[in-house]
Design a protein around this motif. Structure first.
Motif, mmCIF file in Angstrom:
data_model
loop_
_atom_site.group_PDB
_atom_site.id
_atom_site.type_symbol
_atom_site.label_atom_id
_atom_site.label_comp_id
_atom_site.label_asym_id
_atom_site.label_seq_id
_atom_site.Cartn_x
_atom_site.Cartn_y
_atom_site.Cartn_z
ATOM 1 N N LEU A 1 70.726 -25.848 -40.740
ATOM 2 C CA LEU A 1 69.890 -25.322 -39.674
ATOM 3 C C LEU A 1 68.551 -26.044 -39.753
ATOM 4 O O LEU A 1 67.935 -26.115 -40.822
ATOM 5 C CB LEU A 1 69.691 -23.816 -39.876
ATOM 6 C CG LEU A 1 68.955 -23.130 -38.744
ATOM 7 C CD1 LEU A 1 69.866 -22.984 -37.521
ATOM 8 C CD2 LEU A 1 68.458 -21.770 -39.174
ATOM 9 N N ASN B 1 61.659 -27.432 -38.237
ATOM 10 C CA ASN B 1 60.895 -28.538 -37.643
ATOM 11 C C ASN B 1 61.264 -29.873 -38.285
ATOM 12 O O ASN B 1 60.638 -30.892 -37.985
ATOM 13 C CB ASN B 1 59.398 -28.272 -37.771
ATOM 14 C CG ASN B 1 58.621 -28.988 -36.704
ATOM 15 O OD1 ASN B 1 59.131 -29.191 -35.598
ATOM 16 N ND2 ASN B 1 57.418 -29.406 -37.026
ATOM 17 N N SER C 1 48.229 -27.406 -43.098
ATOM 18 C CA SER C 1 48.569 -28.836 -43.008
ATOM 19 C C SER C 1 50.087 -29.047 -42.982
ATOM 20 O O SER C 1 50.553 -30.192 -43.013
ATOM 21 C CB SER C 1 47.989 -29.562 -44.225
ATOM 22 O OG SER C 1 48.386 -28.888 -45.407
ATOM 23 N N LEU D 1 61.266 -35.447 -39.735
ATOM 24 C CA LEU D 1 59.938 -36.028 -39.488
ATOM 25 C C LEU D 1 59.788 -37.404 -40.137
ATOM 26 O O LEU D 1 58.764 -38.043 -39.958
ATOM 27 C CB LEU D 1 58.827 -35.081 -39.956
ATOM 28 C CG LEU D 1 58.590 -33.813 -39.137
ATOM 29 C CD1 LEU D 1 57.238 -33.174 -39.477
ATOM 30 C CD2 LEU D 1 58.662 -34.040 -37.643
HETATM 31 C C1 LIG Z 1 52.655 -33.634 -43.681
HETATM 32 C C2 LIG Z 1 53.473 -32.652 -44.482
HETATM 33 C C3 LIG Z 1 52.849 -31.834 -45.420
HETATM 34 C C4 LIG Z 1 53.615 -30.944 -46.162
HETATM 35 N N1 LIG Z 1 52.965 -30.139 -47.066
HETATM 36 C C5 LIG Z 1 53.652 -29.190 -47.718
HETATM 37 C C6 LIG Z 1 52.955 -28.271 -48.592
HETATM 38 O O1 LIG Z 1 51.737 -28.322 -48.757
HETATM 39 N N2 LIG Z 1 53.695 -27.334 -49.225
HETATM 40 C C7 LIG Z 1 55.044 -27.227 -49.039
HETATM 41 O O2 LIG Z 1 55.659 -26.342 -49.632
HETATM 42 N N3 LIG Z 1 55.723 -28.084 -48.234
HETATM 43 C C8 LIG Z 1 55.058 -29.048 -47.562
HETATM 44 N N4 LIG Z 1 55.728 -29.906 -46.724
HETATM 45 C C9 LIG Z 1 57.216 -29.855 -46.641
HETATM 46 C C10 LIG Z 1 57.776 -28.989 -45.481
HETATM 47 O O3 LIG Z 1 56.846 -28.874 -44.430
HETATM 48 C C11 LIG Z 1 58.175 -27.593 -45.949
HETATM 49 O O4 LIG Z 1 59.252 -27.644 -46.849
HETATM 50 C C12 LIG Z 1 58.565 -26.647 -44.780
HETATM 51 O O5 LIG Z 1 58.709 -25.373 -45.305
HETATM 52 C C13 LIG Z 1 59.835 -27.036 -44.029
HETATM 53 O O6 LIG Z 1 59.840 -26.310 -42.794
HETATM 54 P P1 LIG Z 1 60.685 -26.783 -41.531
HETATM 55 O O7 LIG Z 1 60.609 -25.701 -40.514
HETATM 56 O O8 LIG Z 1 60.268 -28.129 -41.095
HETATM 57 O O9 LIG Z 1 62.139 -26.806 -42.167
HETATM 58 P P2 LIG Z 1 63.225 -27.983 -42.131
HETATM 59 O O10 LIG Z 1 62.666 -29.207 -42.758
HETATM 60 O O11 LIG Z 1 63.765 -28.094 -40.766
HETATM 61 O O12 LIG Z 1 64.342 -27.371 -43.100
HETATM 62 C C14 LIG Z 1 64.102 -27.259 -44.493
HETATM 63 C C15 LIG Z 1 65.142 -26.301 -45.091
HETATM 64 O O13 LIG Z 1 64.925 -24.997 -44.572
HETATM 65 C C16 LIG Z 1 66.123 -24.519 -43.962
HETATM 66 N N5 LIG Z 1 65.752 -23.708 -42.807
HETATM 67 C C17 LIG Z 1 64.931 -24.026 -41.783
HETATM 68 N N6 LIG Z 1 64.833 -23.004 -40.927
HETATM 69 C C18 LIG Z 1 65.619 -22.018 -41.410
HETATM 70 C C19 LIG Z 1 65.965 -20.701 -40.976
HETATM 71 N N7 LIG Z 1 65.461 -20.155 -39.860
HETATM 72 N N8 LIG Z 1 66.820 -19.986 -41.743
HETATM 73 C C20 LIG Z 1 67.354 -20.482 -42.874
HETATM 74 N N9 LIG Z 1 67.068 -21.723 -43.350
HETATM 75 C C21 LIG Z 1 66.217 -22.466 -42.621
HETATM 76 C C22 LIG Z 1 66.876 -25.766 -43.555
HETATM 77 O O14 LIG Z 1 68.252 -25.487 -43.359
HETATM 78 C C23 LIG Z 1 66.587 -26.659 -44.735
HETATM 79 O O15 LIG Z 1 67.422 -26.302 -45.829
HETATM 80 C C24 LIG Z 1 55.006 -30.841 -45.976
HETATM 81 C C25 LIG Z 1 55.624 -31.675 -45.023
HETATM 82 C C26 LIG Z 1 54.868 -32.553 -44.286
HETATM 83 C C27 LIG Z 1 55.539 -33.426 -43.245
#
Ligand SMILES: Cc1cc2nc3c(=O)[nH]c(=O)nc-3n(C[C@H](O)[C@H](O)[C@H](O)COP(=O)(O)OP(=O)(O)OC[C@H]3O[C@@H](n4cnc5c(N)ncnc54)[C@H](O)[C@@H]3O)c2cc1C
Length: 285
Positions: free
Chosen positions: A51, A54, A114, A16
């Motif tokens: 992996l 989002n 959020s 992102l």
């Molecule tokens: C605007 C914004 C606000 C945010 N606010 C917060 C907040 O308040 N609190 C917070 O904790 N985080 C926050 N985040 C960070 C982020 O959203 C989190 O860390 C979220 O959990 C990542 O999810 P994702 O699906 O995008 O994972 P990705 O970014 O795609 O991956 C993150 C990690 O998770 C692993 N992963 C993803 N899917 C799987 C799966 N199915 N099995 C095993 N491993 C997997 C990936 O390999 C990687 O190591 C924010 C991000 C943004 C952009």
């Protein structure tokens, strides 16, 4: 069923931060029957695989990414089962789960309204509120089903076995464990107002959406150093520390170099000051 790998896949839609990259090996995981083939590909690449849910927590650190990058495109699923738990697949969006909880008047992790994450990413990162307020998705997770790419088998574990710590679990990083489903216990509650809208309004007022970002940068940091970076709005090559939001980088460049340099400067400052620092961002090369 074989996983189809694309070589030299160009995209700016994986993280992102919206940086543009060429991926040496890229695939979309669409069917659980492809998991054994994914295990083969990962082995061939010496275990270097990430992996992607989002991409809301990913720092892609080079223009050319050599790790095998796999987008989780498995079917979305959200249902209550006979064991009383609400099960969501790893590819299901956080908002889908929250809307379900709101409709059914259930307590939930509404503070993640959020967060643009998948359930798999949120479980892997133990997504939640900041240290000061506490609370995370693991307050509601009871069981997790995952595919172990080393053992090549599906395993089901209790939430504690994922060893959730602040913003990390046994699943974060390049672990070879694919979260397939999480089973949640959401207790019934009375919801006076709409907690999803309340959280979205709070985020809009407090968080910096002036450009592509991945939320907080460091899980462990020194507040004084981070406040200085925020006050100065330190910027390198199109990436800048937000003046609005603590511990937050906004990126306006398609090149990863500025981002990488900015994170490195913040880390160097911590090291010079002998203060502990740990990335919340997952770095992929
Ligand atoms: C605007 C914004 C606000 C945010 N606010 C917060 C907040 O308040 N609190 C917070 O904790 N985080 C926050 N985040 C960070 C982020 O959203 C989190 O860390 C979220 O959990 C990542 O999810 P994702 O699906 O995008 O994972 P990705 O970014 O795609 O991956 C993150 C990690 O998770 C692993 N992963 C993803 N899917 C799987 C799966 N199915 N099995 C095993 N491993 C997997 C990936 O390999 C990687 O190591 C924010 C991000 C943004 C952009």
């Amino acid at each position: 069923m074989d996983l189809s790998i694309t070589s030299d896949h160009a995209s700016d839609r994986i993280s992102l931060y919206r940086t543009a990259h060429v991926f040496s090996a890229y695939a979309e995981l669409r069917d659980v029957a492809q998991l054994p083939s994914l295990a083969d590909w990962r082995e061939r690449r010496g275990g270097r695989m990430v992996l992607v849910g989002n991409g809301s927590n990913l720092l892609l650190a080079r223009r050319r990414i050599d790790s095998l990058v796999v987008r989780n495109a498995l079917p979305r699923c959200l249902e209550r089962r006979a064991d009383g738990l609400v099960w969501a697949s790893g590819s299901t969006g956080i908002m889908e789960v929250l809307r379900f909880c709101h409709r059914e008047s259930l307590d939930s992790f509404y503070y993640l309204a959020s967060v643009p994450a998948t359930i798999g990413g949120a479980v892997a990162m133990n997504a939640g509120r900041g240290r000061d307020r506490g609370g995370s998705i693991f307050d509601f997770v009871r069981r997790i089903t995952y595919y172990d790419l080393d053992a090549r088998e599906v395993r089901e574990i209790r939430a504690e076995e994922a060893r959730p710590e602040y913003r990390r679990t046994v699943f974060s990083g390049a672990t070879g464990k694919v979260v397939l489903e999480a089973g949640f216990e959401f207790p019934p509650t009375r919801l006076e107002d709409n907690p999803i809208e309340t959280r979205k309004a709070y985020a809009a007022s407090q968080q910096d959406y002036s450009g592509p970002n991945c939320g907080s940068v460091f899980a462990v940091n020194d507040e004084r150093i981070m406040h200085k970076l925020r006050k100065r709005g330190l910027a390198i090559g199109g990436a800048r520390f937000s003046k609005k939001t603590f511990n937050w980088i906004v990126n306006d460049s398609s090149r990863p170099l500025g981002l990488v340099a900015l994170v490195a400067v913040a880390e160097l400052w911590h090291r010079i000051a002998r203060r502990p620092v740990r990335r919340e961002l997952v770095t992929v090369r």
